[in-house]
Design a protein around this motif. Sequence first.
Motif, PDB file in Angstrom:
ATOM      1  N   ASN A 168      21.932 -41.037 -46.970  1.00  0.00           N
ATOM      2  CA  ASN A 168      22.399 -41.594 -45.780  1.00  0.00           C
ATOM      3  C   ASN A 168      24.193 -41.652 -45.752  1.00  0.00           C
ATOM      4  O   ASN A 168      24.626 -41.404 -46.823  1.00  0.00           O
ATOM      5  CB  ASN A 168      22.033 -43.082 -45.586  1.00  0.00           C
ATOM      6  CG  ASN A 168      22.430 -43.989 -46.582  1.00  0.00           C
ATOM      7  OD1 ASN A 168      22.482 -43.609 -47.773  1.00  0.00           O
ATOM      8  ND2 ASN A 168      22.696 -44.953 -46.195  1.00  0.00           N
ATOM      9  N   LEU A 215      16.435 -39.882 -49.667  1.00  0.00           N
ATOM     10  CA  LEU A 215      17.005 -40.272 -48.119  1.00  0.00           C
ATOM     11  C   LEU A 215      18.431 -40.367 -48.198  1.00  0.00           C
ATOM     12  O   LEU A 215      18.940 -41.664 -47.860  1.00  0.00           O
ATOM     13  CB  LEU A 215      16.237 -41.559 -47.508  1.00  0.00           C
ATOM     14  CG  LEU A 215      14.691 -41.220 -47.516  1.00  0.00           C
ATOM     15  CD1 LEU A 215      13.824 -42.583 -47.129  1.00  0.00           C
ATOM     16  CD2 LEU A 215      14.229 -40.240 -46.716  1.00  0.00           C
ATOM     17  N   GLY A 240       9.765 -53.265 -50.184  1.00  0.00           N
ATOM     18  CA  GLY A 240      10.536 -52.237 -50.039  1.00  0.00           C
ATOM     19  C   GLY A 240       9.862 -50.956 -49.538  1.00  0.00           C
ATOM     20  O   GLY A 240       8.704 -51.124 -49.188  1.00  0.00           O
ATOM     21  N   ASN A 241      10.575 -50.125 -49.578  1.00  0.00           N
ATOM     22  CA  ASN A 241      10.072 -48.724 -49.015  1.00  0.00           C
ATOM     23  C   ASN A 241       8.905 -48.384 -49.747  1.00  0.00           C
ATOM     24  O   ASN A 241       8.947 -48.285 -51.117  1.00  0.00           O
ATOM     25  CB  ASN A 241      11.251 -47.779 -48.953  1.00  0.00           C
ATOM     26  CG  ASN A 241      12.055 -47.917 -47.695  1.00  0.00           C
ATOM     27  OD1 ASN A 241      11.873 -47.800 -46.665  1.00  0.00           O
ATOM     28  ND2 ASN A 241      13.534 -47.862 -48.094  1.00  0.00           N
ATOM     29  N   THR A 278      26.462 -52.417 -54.975  1.00  0.00           N
ATOM     30  CA  THR A 278      24.975 -52.218 -54.376  1.00  0.00           C
ATOM     31  C   THR A 278      24.106 -52.749 -55.519  1.00  0.00           C
ATOM     32  O   THR A 278      24.313 -53.265 -56.742  1.00  0.00           O
ATOM     33  CB  THR A 278      24.685 -50.870 -54.248  1.00  0.00           C
ATOM     34  OG1 THR A 278      23.446 -50.813 -53.307  1.00  0.00           O
ATOM     35  CG2 THR A 278      24.647 -49.938 -55.022  1.00  0.00           C
ATOM     36  N   ARG A 299      19.472 -53.168 -51.601  1.00  0.00           N
ATOM     37  CA  ARG A 299      20.292 -52.724 -50.874  1.00  0.00           C
ATOM     38  C   ARG A 299      20.442 -51.165 -50.585  1.00  0.00           C
ATOM     39  O   ARG A 299      21.157 -50.472 -49.690  1.00  0.00           O
ATOM     40  CB  ARG A 299      21.886 -53.256 -50.883  1.00  0.00           C
ATOM     41  CG  ARG A 299      21.832 -54.999 -50.957  1.00  0.00           C
ATOM     42  CD  ARG A 299      22.979 -55.620 -51.436  1.00  0.00           C
ATOM     43  NE  ARG A 299      24.244 -54.938 -50.706  1.00  0.00           N
ATOM     44  CZ  ARG A 299      25.587 -55.408 -51.246  1.00  0.00           C
ATOM     45  NH1 ARG A 299      25.593 -56.314 -52.111  1.00  0.00           N
ATOM     46  NH2 ARG A 299      26.383 -55.110 -50.524  1.00  0.00           N
ATOM     47  N   ARG A 329      19.277 -47.402 -50.411  1.00  0.00           N
ATOM     48  CA  ARG A 329      18.061 -46.469 -50.017  1.00  0.00           C
ATOM     49  C   ARG A 329      17.443 -45.648 -50.986  1.00  0.00           C
ATOM     50  O   ARG A 329      17.978 -45.343 -52.174  1.00  0.00           O
ATOM     51  CB  ARG A 329      18.628 -45.740 -48.769  1.00  0.00           C
ATOM     52  CG  ARG A 329      18.960 -46.582 -47.654  1.00  0.00           C
ATOM     53  CD  ARG A 329      19.393 -45.520 -46.699  1.00  0.00           C
ATOM     54  NE  ARG A 329      17.932 -45.091 -45.938  1.00  0.00           N
ATOM     55  CZ  ARG A 329      18.126 -44.072 -45.105  1.00  0.00           C
ATOM     56  NH1 ARG A 329      19.271 -43.601 -44.615  1.00  0.00           N
ATOM     57  NH2 ARG A 329      16.788 -43.489 -44.535  1.00  0.00           N
ATOM     58  N   PRO A 330      16.185 -45.025 -50.907  1.00  0.00           N
ATOM     59  CA  PRO A 330      15.703 -43.962 -51.630  1.00  0.00           C
ATOM     60  C   PRO A 330      16.607 -42.762 -51.804  1.00  0.00           C
ATOM     61  O   PRO A 330      17.149 -42.393 -51.166  1.00  0.00           O
ATOM     62  CB  PRO A 330      14.143 -43.650 -51.119  1.00  0.00           C
ATOM     63  CG  PRO A 330      13.760 -44.815 -50.290  1.00  0.00           C
ATOM     64  CD  PRO A 330      15.203 -45.338 -49.718  1.00  0.00           C
ATOM     65  N   THR A 331      16.665 -42.333 -53.264  1.00  0.00           N
ATOM     66  CA  THR A 331      17.537 -41.626 -53.622  1.00  0.00           C
ATOM     67  C   THR A 331      17.474 -40.007 -52.659  1.00  0.00           C
ATOM     68  O   THR A 331      18.401 -39.412 -52.478  1.00  0.00           O
ATOM     69  CB  THR A 331      17.459 -41.189 -55.150  1.00  0.00           C
ATOM     70  OG1 THR A 331      16.058 -40.853 -55.238  1.00  0.00           O
ATOM     71  CG2 THR A 331      17.596 -42.250 -56.038  1.00  0.00           C
ATOM     72  N   ASP A 391       9.493 -49.070 -53.925  1.00  0.00           N
ATOM     73  CA  ASP A 391      10.885 -49.376 -54.313  1.00  0.00           C
ATOM     74  C   ASP A 391      10.927 -50.638 -54.709  1.00  0.00           C
ATOM     75  O   ASP A 391      11.815 -50.592 -55.995  1.00  0.00           O
ATOM     76  CB  ASP A 391      11.903 -49.173 -52.994  1.00  0.00           C
ATOM     77  CG  ASP A 391      12.562 -47.563 -52.895  1.00  0.00           C
ATOM     78  OD1 ASP A 391      12.075 -46.712 -53.539  1.00  0.00           O
ATOM     79  OD2 ASP A 391      12.959 -47.582 -51.722  1.00  0.00           O
TER      80      ASP A 391
END
Length: 418
Positions: A344, A342, A188-189, A332, A336, A338-340, A132
């Motif tokens: 949330n 995932l 990052g992730n 954002t 900040r 998250r992966p698209t 990421d």
Amino acid sequence: MRLLVAGVLVLLLSLPLSAQRYTTVRKFPLFQEPDLHTFVIHFPTEYDAYNNLSERSPWYLPMLSRWKYTFVTDESGMARTATIRYADTTWKPLIDRVVVDNQAGKQGTLLMRKVVPVPEDWYGLQVFIHFDYLTVPVTIWVNGIRIGVSRTANWGCEWNITPYLVFGRLNAILLQCDVDQVSSVELGNTWLYAFPNVAIWDFSVNWGKNSKNKPVVEASVLAKAFLPGIDDKFTVEFQLYNRRGQQILVDRRKGVKPVEEKWITFKQVVPECHAWEADSPYWYTALFLLKNKDNETVDAIKYRLGMRTITVNDSALQVNMRMWPLDSVQRTNIYRIRPTFLINYPYRWLIYDLTPRPISGDELFKAIEKQVLTYRNYTPIAAWQVSIPLPADQRQKIIEHIRKLDISRPILWDNLRE
């Protein structure tokens, strides 16, 4: 005696064949860092794609934990450090993927290392490693082989590491980081993902209305061949489902040659239209399928989409005919979000800042391009923002560049529309 000799010959002949599975792929040439795209997880079948979360794909392998790190002053033994046999028992565990206080790089080069088992049934697929973001420039090593350098890792990067892997065995991933003049490093992730040698590489979806004022969806799909000599024709199919699981449209294009790397566009009237709102999200599920001449699914991806139209004036965003003051919309950025895939909760309309850190020159355009290509299909993003001062001519070039990549969102500059 003859039986013994025959048995030995059979054994000797079989050894190169079994070794070839794991070693000859290392002879492939180095890959360049590919352009970024909407990150999606691939599935082997249409059924698997529709009925499973992306994280449940057999072609997805997260690498969020068990990283270790250390600092070195001598880089001569880097290849050995990146091998599976290297003992990293003295290395420190990476907590929350953050290395804090490295005394502005005075301790030398930062190394981050992880050992990961690559599934044996991934053999024959393309395997990419995706980041990421990594807040410093990085050189990536796999199993003792230096595969490439990314100077813009801050904005995401990924690499094709297929030739360097040992399938069905443990593999060593090493990140060699340039930490001059930084006080902390954040990873990052990160994950590995696999897909066939002919696959769907990217897509883009826009919503609008036709001349009869009926809602339409326009989906563009890019299929790509990752090995030379694949000149076969395939069928690209686009399906859209409502949130009750009912298929509301399907369209397909036959005779597509992925080797030509041409975008295929579908444009269809949506029979039932429900706007996506942050406080009442209505998700459509899109399936993109790649089928061979026998109508067998070769690759399948799934993505959740929301229908919305966005305009902006000096003080507010108008999203689906509702006004949102700019000051009330959450900001954002790449560090900040998250992966698209995932998704949330809770959902919010977002203004995405493309320049959360100072950057200039050619890297500025590359950073913006990487982020827009990555997140342009993420529904909650209502607008792009460039928040650093730039000369008028460069500013106009950036605006034109963003609009070539994504025409569905306004661009904000100091809270003004561009």
